[in-house]
Enzyme design. Structure first.
Site, PDB file in Angstrom:
ATOM      1  N   SER A 211       0.098   3.407  -1.156  1.00 22.22           N
ATOM      2  CA  SER A 211      -0.181   4.004   0.144  1.00 22.22           C
ATOM      3  C   SER A 211      -0.456   5.487   0.020  1.00 22.22           C
ATOM      4  O   SER A 211      -0.349   6.075  -1.044  1.00 22.22           O
ATOM      5  CB  SER A 211       1.003   3.782   1.077  1.00 22.22           C
ATOM      6  OG  SER A 211       2.018   4.717   0.783  1.00 22.22           O
ATOM      7  N   LYS A 212      -0.811   6.061   1.147  1.00 18.68           N
ATOM      8  CA  LYS A 212      -1.171   7.478   1.195  1.00 18.68           C
ATOM      9  C   LYS A 212      -0.141   8.406   0.561  1.00 18.68           C
ATOM     10  O   LYS A 212      -0.477   9.405  -0.027  1.00 18.68           O
ATOM     11  CB  LYS A 212      -1.328   7.918   2.654  1.00 18.68           C
ATOM     12  CG  LYS A 212      -2.692   7.631   3.209  1.00 18.68           C
ATOM     13  CD  LYS A 212      -2.818   8.183   4.609  1.00 18.68           C
ATOM     14  CE  LYS A 212      -3.981   7.515   5.295  1.00 18.68           C
ATOM     15  NZ  LYS A 212      -4.208   7.925   6.639  1.00 18.68           N
ATOM     16  N   ARG A 213       1.110   8.056   0.717  1.00 22.45           N
ATOM     17  CA  ARG A 213       2.139   8.969   0.227  1.00 22.45           C
ATOM     18  C   ARG A 213       2.297   8.925  -1.289  1.00 22.45           C
ATOM     19  O   ARG A 213       2.960   9.783  -1.860  1.00 22.45           O
ATOM     20  CB  ARG A 213       3.482   8.702   0.914  1.00 22.45           C
ATOM     21  CG  ARG A 213       3.614   7.288   1.474  1.00 22.45           C
ATOM     22  CD  ARG A 213       4.971   6.969   2.057  1.00 22.45           C
ATOM     23  NE  ARG A 213       5.754   8.098   2.504  1.00 22.45           N
ATOM     24  CZ  ARG A 213       5.866   8.471   3.772  1.00 22.45           C
ATOM     25  NH1 ARG A 213       5.235   7.787   4.705  1.00 22.45           N
ATOM     26  NH2 ARG A 213       6.614   9.500   4.089  1.00 22.45           N
TER      27      ARG A 213
END
Length: 440
Positions: A211-213
């Site tokens: 994911s983005k993180r």
RNA sequence: GACCCUAUCGUCCAGUGGCCUAGGACACCGCCCUUUCACGGCGGAUACACGGGUUCGAAUCCCGUUAGGGUCGCCA
């Protein structure tokens, strides 16, 4: 019928490595078969989309070396290529479904009535999978239109794939469970579904969907972090696909020729930054000097290195190229070549210049080098070794002080190459400077 | 929870019944090369999830268990 594939991202302001790999695979497949690769922007959520978000997609794909044949900036006969501009087309198919009695209203929204049969999906990667759609509790009718008239993904995605004449839908495995619903839509619309190929997901170190993180989940991370596009494309292509012969260091062109959907495996893969890093070093090492220079330039500009002309820059880049692992490190590797007021690394100076006899050696070497007629690597090496022999000491006694004197640091390219590229004038002047600075 | 997918070194990828005492790569640990740092070379450690079958023979086929992931949205 000629192959047509697509990459259909949503402009979120972020190009995910998983999305980039999906784009790559679609592009490889289309190119391999002389087909057409389409870029379609799924921006039904128009309010949230900004110009910058669209640019991230275009720039990311271009950076990777992918060019789309149809889509934004490329045109094509099946546009528009933004879902936000295709409303009339959706209305047409919506009306067709309505006429067939496939739709019904539910709380203001419109749902598609499932035929409630078993749907068999023939997937090019996953094989034949039968989905029993008979139970409305476990497989509720999908909504295709909201009360405000806007469209839901499943419907517009299928309509566009039909209208754009897609032959192969290559996408992430997270869509596998959605596929029977899509197939129902194709059938209701009276269209034979395209071939599907669901590729395994890319996971983070925790084994969850990247994911983005997660560090390194965005293509921007690699662009800014000094990675060569060919290295990133090479690495992500190896996630879920392989040429089956243990080769790993591959150019984009080679992968494109080797690529086959049959060689995609079904296991999800964990993203490993270490290996991507290694591959980057390999690509940097083996690419041409011109390519290396082109890739280095933006980082030099950003760091404010006064490198002057390309002709002056390239000899310097040539000798650090085998050492560089990230393009973003290049300014640090070459800064002192273009700045006579380079600082001395304290630790390096202590070790090489503040030692008893070090400056004396430097002075001896300087005198010897001043007399070298042919200022080239071999001649310089010969002269240094000869000087060491004359004074009865090991060559290291000269090499280390010389390196630190002319560069200010203990680590760098080969000494003789460095001296050659620096040139006689600067080398002698820099030695004088070091002697003056550390002599007091 | 239901449905779907998956299961080989820490990680990625080979391997589709005998050539496997399981191969390559990254990372890791030694050694060599190099009087910097890299590159390169050599060597080491580490894996067929578990249990049943089928078979003369299974990492490879079948079943089950377990584990992980995905999908079940008026997100895409």
């Amino acid at each position: 019928m000629s192959v047509r594939t697509r990459f259909a991202p949503s402009p979120t302001g972020y190009l995910h490595v998983g999305g980039a790999r999906t784009a790559l695979f679609n592009w490889f497949f289309a190119r391999k078969h002389g087909g057409t690769f389409i870029l379609r922007i799924e921006d039904t959520d128009a309010a949230r989309n900004t110009d910058a978000a669209y640019d991230v997609i275009y720039q990311g794909l271009r950076w990777l070396g992918l060019q789309w044949d149809e889509g934004p900036h490329a045109g094509g006969g099946y546009g528009p290529y933004f879902q936000s501009e295709r409303n009339a087309i959706y209305e047409k198919h919506f009306a067709a479904l309505e006429a067939k009695g496939c739709l019904y209203e539910d709380g203001g929204a419109i749902r598609f009535r499932s035929p409630r049969r078993t749907v068999v999906v023939e997937d090019l990667v996953c094989g034949r999978i039968a989905f029993d759609m008979s139970n409305p509790v476990t497989h509720p009718d999908m909504t295709i239109r909201r009360p405000d008239g806007s469209w839901i993904f499943h419907f517009v995605n299928v309509v566009d794939d039909i209208e754009m004449r897609l032959t192969h839908v290559i996408r992430g495995e997270d869509h596998l469970s959605n596929t029977p619903k899509h197939v129902e839509l194709y059938e209701a619309l009276g269209v034979k579904p395209p071939h599907f190929a669901h590729i395994p997901l890319i996971l983070n170190h925790e084994g969850k969907k990247l994911s983005k993180r997660d560090g390194g989940s965005s293509i921007t991370y690699f662009i800014d972090g000094g990675y060569a596009p060919e290295a990133v494309a090479n690495y992500i292509s190896l996630l879920g696909w392989s040429p089956k012969d243990n080769r790993e260091f591959l150019a984009l062109d080679e992968i494109r020729e080797l690529f086959a959907l049959e060689n995609i495996n079904r296991r999800s893969a964990i993203f490993d930054l270490d290996k991507c890093f290694w591959l980057n070093g390999q690509h940097l090492l083996h690419m041409s000097l011109d390519r290396f220079t082109d890739l280095a330039l933006p980082f030099l500009e950003k760091a404010g290195i006064a490198y002057g002309a390309r002709e002056a820059l390239q000899p310097v880049l040539a000798i650090v190229k085998p050492k560089v692992k990230h393009l973003s490190d290049i300014p640090d590797w070459i800064g002192y070549f273009f700045d006579d007021a380079y600082p001395f690394d304290p630790a390096a100076a202590d070790k090489a210049l503040r030692k008893p006899g070090a400056l004396e050696r430097l002075a001896q070497l300087k005198e010897a080098l001043a007399g070298v007629g042919d200022w080239t690597h071999p001649a310089l090496e010969e002269k240094l070794k000869e000087t060491a022999a004359t004074h009865g000491v090991k060559t290291g006694e000269f090499i280390h002080p010389a390196r630190v004197a002319v560069s200010g640091r203990a680590v760098g390219p080969g000494l003789y190459e460095m001296l050659e590229v620096l040139g006689r004038e600067r080398v002698l002047a820099r030695m004088d400077r070091a002697i003056a600075e550390f002599g007091a």
